[in-house]
Write a protein that holds these residues in place. Sequence first.
Motif, PDB file in Angstrom:
ATOM      1  N   PRO A  13       0.829  -1.214   0.000  1.00 31.45           N
ATOM      2  CA  PRO A  13       0.000   0.000   0.000  1.00 31.45           C
ATOM      3  C   PRO A  13       0.861   1.260   0.000  1.00 31.45           C
ATOM      4  O   PRO A  13       1.976   1.268   0.542  1.00 31.45           O
ATOM      5  N   ASP A  14       0.337   2.328  -0.600  1.00 27.57           N
ATOM      6  CA  ASP A  14       1.087   3.582  -0.675  1.00 27.57           C
ATOM      7  C   ASP A  14       1.499   4.079   0.706  1.00 27.57           C
ATOM      8  O   ASP A  14       2.570   4.680   0.864  1.00 27.57           O
ATOM      9  N   THR A  15       0.669   3.836   1.711  1.00 29.90           N
ATOM     10  CA  THR A  15       0.998   4.303   3.061  1.00 29.90           C
ATOM     11  C   THR A  15       2.221   3.605   3.644  1.00 29.90           C
ATOM     12  O   THR A  15       2.849   4.114   4.573  1.00 29.90           O
ATOM     13  N   LEU A  16       2.563   2.427   3.083  1.00 29.36           N
ATOM     14  CA  LEU A  16       3.736   1.693   3.574  1.00 29.36           C
ATOM     15  C   LEU A  16       5.011   2.035   2.819  1.00 29.36           C
ATOM     16  O   LEU A  16       6.108   1.700   3.269  1.00 29.36           O
ATOM     17  N   ARG A  17       4.879   2.679   1.663  1.00 27.90           N
ATOM     18  CA  ARG A  17       6.044   2.920   0.803  1.00 27.90           C
ATOM     19  C   ARG A  17       7.187   3.657   1.502  1.00 27.90           C
ATOM     20  O   ARG A  17       8.359   3.378   1.215  1.00 27.90           O
ATOM     21  N   PRO A  18       6.906   4.604   2.401  1.00 27.05           N
ATOM     22  CA  PRO A  18       8.043   5.240   3.088  1.00 27.05           C
ATOM     23  C   PRO A  18       8.866   4.266   3.922  1.00 27.05           C
ATOM     24  O   PRO A  18      10.048   4.497   4.173  1.00 27.05           O
ATOM     25  N   TRP A  19       8.244   3.165   4.371  1.00 30.66           N
ATOM     26  CA  TRP A  19       8.925   2.196   5.226  1.00 30.66           C
ATOM     27  C   TRP A  19       9.407   0.959   4.459  1.00 30.66           C
ATOM     28  O   TRP A  19      10.515   0.477   4.688  1.00 30.66           O
ATOM     29  N   ILE A  20       8.563   0.427   3.590  1.00 29.44           N
ATOM     30  CA  ILE A  20       8.780  -0.901   3.002  1.00 29.44           C
ATOM     31  C   ILE A  20       8.745  -0.816   1.488  1.00 29.44           C
ATOM     32  O   ILE A  20       7.829  -0.218   0.916  1.00 29.44           O
ATOM     33  N   THR A  21       9.748  -1.431   0.828  1.00 30.55           N
ATOM     34  CA  THR A  21       9.810  -1.361  -0.635  1.00 30.55           C
ATOM     35  C   THR A  21       9.113  -2.531  -1.307  1.00 30.55           C
ATOM     36  O   THR A  21       8.570  -2.377  -2.398  1.00 30.55           O
ATOM     37  N   ASP A  22       9.130  -3.712  -0.697  1.00 31.67           N
ATOM     38  CA  ASP A  22       8.380  -4.834  -1.270  1.00 31.67           C
ATOM     39  C   ASP A  22       8.150  -5.912  -0.219  1.00 31.67           C
ATOM     40  O   ASP A  22       8.841  -5.971   0.805  1.00 31.67           O
ATOM     41  N   ILE A  23       7.147  -6.735  -0.482  1.00 33.29           N
ATOM     42  CA  ILE A  23       6.768  -7.833   0.415  1.00 33.29           C
ATOM     43  C   ILE A  23       6.652  -9.093  -0.432  1.00 33.29           C
ATOM     44  O   ILE A  23       5.990  -9.094  -1.468  1.00 33.29           O
ATOM     45  N   ALA A  24       7.297 -10.166   0.007  1.00 36.84           N
ATOM     46  CA  ALA A  24       7.241 -11.433  -0.718  1.00 36.84           C
ATOM     47  C   ALA A  24       6.828 -12.545   0.230  1.00 36.84           C
ATOM     48  O   ALA A  24       7.258 -12.596   1.388  1.00 36.84           O
ATOM     49  N   SER A  25       5.989 -13.438  -0.276  1.00 33.70           N
ATOM     50  CA  SER A  25       5.575 -14.622   0.471  1.00 33.70           C
ATOM     51  C   SER A  25       6.164 -15.848  -0.205  1.00 33.70           C
ATOM     52  O   SER A  25       6.018 -16.034  -1.416  1.00 33.70           O
TER      53      SER A  25
END
Length: 265
Positions: A13-25
């Motif tokens: 989510p855009d709100t996470l972009r300042p903290w996290i660049t990608d999420i993988a499962s």
Amino acid sequence: MTDALDERTLPVPDTLRPWITDIASVSAEGELPNAFTHVPDTATKLVVRVEDDGRRDTLVVGPRTRASYHAEGEKRVVSCVQMRLGPGSVRPLLGARAADLAGQVVPLRELPAGTARRLAAELVDVAPEEMPARLAELLPPHPAADRSRIQLLRSATAALSTRPGRAPAQVTHVARELAVSERQLRNLFSEGVGLSPKHYARIDRVRHVLHHAAEAPWAELAAAIGYYDQSHMTYDFRTLMGVPPRSFFTGRLPEARPCQAFRRR
């Protein structure tokens, strides 16, 4: 990646972009390989993993400066969610310098920031597909005071990253373009990335070789991403991966050693 593993990229989510660049499962599908490789990585990651006995834990994996080769131990990880933190996110989120986490794997609950302990408690039982939404609920707004510093750091990491047909910029040139000294740039990287600018660029370029080795002859690939010649590429690859490219891609790897759950700082 083997057929035994199913890897999916989850939306950020855009709100996470300042903290996290990608999420993988990543989850096991069938029989897992007996040995595996951790390649060098420039990012610090939050990892939520599940072992085959059902045990769950949350870890912080710091930047990996060199490859390591492991044999599967008695406990096997059957799934995990990996969240790559953006440059400059480690201290405000976890309360630690990125450099202090380089080469380390530590329980998230042991990091000093209250946010780290809260994430450790709240994320451990979250299903992979629910992770982005839960993170959006848990993570605070990005500190306004850090934004200009983080933007400077992210501009620097972008300039020092390898892209298809584009070599990373020289550290001297990056410092000049960003109107900082090379010493300031090194301090910025130590605090916010955990690596020196040169080591960051070196790792990123070797990762490019790992991902694009099948697309062009060695000499052509080396020239396209700014190595002096193929020998220069081979030297860097051997230094970070432990074996030259030809050996790595034909499966002649260093001896695997048992994988430990984590190393305490």
